[in-house]
Design an enzyme around this catalytic site. Structure first.
Site, PDB file in Angstrom:
ATOM      1  N   GLY A 115       1.207  -1.288   0.231  1.00 44.58           N
ATOM      2  CA  GLY A 115       0.082  -0.237   0.396  1.00 44.58           C
ATOM      3  C   GLY A 115       0.537   0.986   0.290  1.00 44.58           C
ATOM      4  O   GLY A 115       0.672   2.238  -0.701  1.00 44.58           O
ATOM      5  N   SER A 116       2.005   1.288   0.888  1.00 45.20           N
ATOM      6  CA  SER A 116       3.120   2.425   0.742  1.00 45.20           C
ATOM      7  C   SER A 116       3.491   2.290  -0.813  1.00 45.20           C
ATOM      8  O   SER A 116       3.296   3.788  -0.917  1.00 45.20           O
ATOM      9  CB  SER A 116       3.948   2.337   2.055  1.00 45.20           C
ATOM     10  OG  SER A 116       3.739   2.056   2.910  1.00 45.20           O
ATOM     11  N   ASN A 172      -7.149   5.629   8.754  1.00 45.18           N
ATOM     12  CA  ASN A 172      -6.840   4.311   9.589  1.00 45.18           C
ATOM     13  C   ASN A 172      -7.082   4.081  11.233  1.00 45.18           C
ATOM     14  O   ASN A 172      -6.685   3.049  12.043  1.00 45.18           O
ATOM     15  CB  ASN A 172      -4.836   4.015   9.557  1.00 45.18           C
ATOM     16  CG  ASN A 172      -4.119   5.021   9.355  1.00 45.18           C
ATOM     17  OD1 ASN A 172      -4.754   6.109   8.569  1.00 45.18           O
ATOM     18  ND2 ASN A 172      -3.712   5.075   9.976  1.00 45.18           N
ATOM     19  N   CYS A 175       1.906   4.506  15.453  1.00 47.02           N
ATOM     20  CA  CYS A 175       2.211   4.629  14.202  1.00 47.02           C
ATOM     21  C   CYS A 175       3.311   5.273  14.476  1.00 47.02           C
ATOM     22  O   CYS A 175       4.498   4.554  14.052  1.00 47.02           O
ATOM     23  CB  CYS A 175       1.030   5.112  13.266  1.00 47.02           C
ATOM     24  SG  CYS A 175       0.033   4.252  12.534  1.00 47.02           S
ATOM     25  N   HIS A 218      -2.991  -6.748   2.926  1.00 51.02           N
ATOM     26  CA  HIS A 218      -2.862  -7.643   3.936  1.00 51.02           C
ATOM     27  C   HIS A 218      -3.672  -6.724   5.143  1.00 51.02           C
ATOM     28  O   HIS A 218      -3.898  -6.902   6.153  1.00 51.02           O
ATOM     29  CB  HIS A 218      -1.409  -7.709   4.836  1.00 51.02           C
ATOM     30  CG  HIS A 218      -0.780  -6.168   4.847  1.00 51.02           C
ATOM     31  ND1 HIS A 218      -1.026  -5.831   6.664  1.00 51.02           N
ATOM     32  CD2 HIS A 218       0.025  -5.155   4.820  1.00 51.02           C
ATOM     33  CE1 HIS A 218      -0.083  -4.487   6.645  1.00 51.02           C
ATOM     34  NE2 HIS A 218       0.372  -3.540   5.430  1.00 51.02           N
TER      35      HIS A 218
END
Ligand SMILES: *Cc1c(COP(=O)(O)O)cnc(C)c1O
Length: 393
Positions: free
Chosen positions: A73-74, A153, A327, A203
């Site tokens: 995703g990054s 998120n 995070c 994921h």
């Protein structure tokens, strides 16, 4: 008690579903052919990748040739932002994003600022939503890209994506959305929602780690991300992560098929948790929008305690959650998202994020509704601040 794990951190990652794992297995051992090879072993791999691409396209209601597989995703986020910036630089150098993006967007934008681009970080309201008025005001003649995440998120807030896309389209500006948290939770139709580029990651919806995808609407100008061979139509070279791509395809297919029941289940667990905690624990605040939020997301700030202490005590009971600073672990700063919705430092520090998934049950909710109030009062009993508040009453 003690050896059972209650996993409430599905926004961080999910396990791989057995059906997904089964679908992947042959591609490690038997069907290992390089998709670029001419013999049938290679052609089979090629075919399987294209089937997975079809599945992703079906989930987003796009065309298969608009889907590019990435390493995460990054990576999809980085490619979208940097690739659109580079390919459209002659048109302008201004980018609009929000103050609550995932670090993959935030730091890609910071990097571009160092390369001569100008970035506007739109503020959000106390629920974590961007304002369409602010967006319109931020647009300049030089704006080439708007990148606003679909769903946050940390606090789960879902943005008005269709409206943002309509504004971008009217002005001829490219619109990217980081939908890593949304895919599998929200019904997505890239055309209806006016989306030009969209990032997703395996994921986060019961697929494998280390594989993602970027949707790029046909006609959108974007540079290649990895230069090399002809894979992903020359835009993202390197031998494909065959099992990963197969797993992502299977996972997105399952997620789309089961979305309605999955959402209903998560929503029920979320609401029982929010309402239960609100009723049982004083001095707390729900972070994120009350209704326009991811079905499995609970984010609550508990005044007079440290989120980290709460997490450690939950961990001793086998409960996995996340706090407002997890995070950027290693840093003592509270999360940029909780700061952006206007929480004072001391309240942001007492935050807990619980994100439900398909393994969770009503018993899990009963358990945390029993345990969290006890832990919170134990921690508050150790707080001099709370002591002072109690004595004032
Ligand atoms: C997890 C996440 C990412 C990063 O995806 P990876 O595959 O872990 O690199 C990006 N954006 C959001 C909103 C996320 O939740």
């Amino acid at each position: 008690m003690g050896n059972r794990i209650i996993y409430l951190d599905h926004a961080a990652t999910t396990y791989v579903k057995p059906e997904v794992f089964e679908a992947m297995k042959p591609y490690f051992t038997e069907h290992f052919g390089n998709a670029s090879s001419i013999y049938s072993l290679g052609r089979e791999s090629k075919k399987a990748i294209e089937e997975a691409r079809e599945k992703v396209a079906k989930a987003l209601k796009s065309e298969a040739r608009e889907i590019y597989f990435t390493g995460s995703g990054s990576e999809a986020d980085n490619w979208a932002v940097k690739g659109v910036a580079a390919a459209n630089r002659k048109k302008g150098n201004h980018i609009i994003t929000s103050a609550i993006e995932h670090p993959a967007i935030m730091n890609a934008c910071k990097y571009l600022e160092g390369e001569g681009f100008e970035v506007t970080y739109l503020p959000v309201d106390s629920d974590g939503a961007v304002s369409l008025e602010d967006l319109k005001k931020a647009i300049k003649d030089t704006t080439i890209l708007i990148s606003i995440m679909f769903a946050n998120n940390e606090i789960g807030t879902i943005q008005p994506i269709q409206e943002i896309g309509a504004i971008a389209r009217e002005k001829g500006i490219i619109f990217h959305t980081d939908a890593v948290q949304a895919v599998g939770n929200v019904d997505i139709d890239v055309n209806k929602l006016n989306i030009d580029l969209l990032s997703l990651s395996g994921h986060k919806f019961y697929g494998p780690k280390g594989v993602g995808a970027l949707y790029v609407k046909k006609g959108v100008r974007i540079t290649s991300f990895i230069h090399g061979g002809a894979q992903e139509r020359g835009k993202r070279a390197s031998t494909e992560n065959l099992p990963g791509i197969i797993g992502l395809g299977k996972a997105i297919e399952l997620a789309t098929e089961n979305m309605e029941a999955y959402n209903k289940k998560l929503l029920d667990l979320r609401e029982k948790t929010i309402e239960g905690l609100m009723a049982k624990v004083p001095y707390i605040r729900l972070n994120g929008h009350r209704s326009s939020r991811l079905p499995g997301n609970v984010n609550i700030s508990f005044q007079y305690i440290e989120g980290e202490s709460l997490l450690l005590m939950l961990d001793m009971l086998g409960v996995c959650g996340s706090s407002g600073s997890a995070c950027s672990s290693g840093s003592l700063d509270p999360s940029h998202v909780l700061m952006a919705i206007g929480l004072p430092h001391e309240i942001a520090h007492g935050s807990l994020r619980l994100t439900f998934g398909d393994v969770n049950t009503q018993e899990d909710v009963d358990f945390i509704l029993e345990e969290i109030p006890k832990i919170v009062s134990r921690l508050r009993d150790m707080s001099p601040l709370y002591e002072a508040v109690k004595n004032k009453k």
